[in-house]
Design an enzyme around this catalytic site. Structure first.
Site, PDB file in Angstrom:
ATOM      1  CB  CYS A 132      -0.910  -0.055   1.226  1.00  0.00           C
ATOM      2  SG  CYS A 132      -1.671   1.505   1.689  1.00  0.00           S
ATOM      3  CB  CYS A 135       0.692   1.389   4.182  1.00  0.00           C
ATOM      4  SG  CYS A 135      -1.089   1.114   4.166  1.00  0.00           S
TER       5      CYS A 135
END
Length: 205
Positions: A132, A135
């Protein structure tokens, strides 16, 4: 780029690898260190790719090369330098290039999760994933947070690529998603990029 040139470009360093397949395809095998942004999910693709670094090349691939070509064209219009894997993962695998695969992991249940958030008086839960983009952008922030508030809270990371049932129960719809628990009770949560100062404030409620 053909698989060999693509592999050499990866080894040259300072690149971002982007898998634009579905999460199901990604789990079946992916190029090491690749991030995921599903081209067929417009909202997810746009949300995740906005966190890519325009100063570093983006190496994009899909299953056969069709989706990655479309994604690359869009990314170039947004100011990114993009290289595509011709033939996609299909050709990458046929040429014997290395493929990473997730090992089977048991789904975390509510009972196990409750035990985790009660491990300390103050717990920060991070629902995220290595694939991600936002992230990854949060990683240095979390590292700094642990340094600045050393010993004052416990950080628990939940792999959203694995524990999908728990995500549904927690209403986690996009990544990253942070929760703060105080004495086992949820006192704060927020989805998306969060600043260091905002996290500190949330932990001091």
């Amino acid at each position: 780029m053909d698989p060999t040139a693509f592999e050499q470009k990866i080894k040259s360093g300072s690149v971002q690898i982007l898998d634009v397949r579905t999460s199901k395809e990604y789990k079946s095998g992916y190029i090491d260190n690749a991030m995921l942004a599903d081209w067929l999910n417009e909202k997810q693709f746009n949300e995740r790719t906005q966190h890519l670094d325009k100063s570093r090349p983006v190496l994009v691939y899909c299953a056969s090369g069709i989706r990655s070509a479309e994604a690359a064209e869009v990314l170039r219009t947004r100011g990114y330098t993009v290289f595509e894997l011709v033939g996609g993962m299909n050709k990458w695998k046929r040429e014997g290039k290395p493929v990473k695969g997730d090992k089977p992991v048991s789904q975390m249940g509510t009972e196990d999760f409750n035990k985790l958030v009660q491990q300390s008086n103050l717990v920060l839960v991070d629902f995220g994933a290595t694939w991600c983009p936002p992230c990854r952008k949060m990683e240095p922030v979390l590292q700094q947070l642990e340094k600045d508030l050393s010993g004052q809270f416990a950080l628990t990371k939940i792999d959203a690529g694995v524990h999908t049932a728990l995500m549904k129960q927690m209403n986690v719809e996009a990544l990253p998603h942070f929760f703060v628990y105080k004495n086992g009770q949820k006192v704060w949560d927020k989805q998306g990029i969060v600043s260091l100062e905002e996290l500190k404030k949330a932990l001091q409620l």
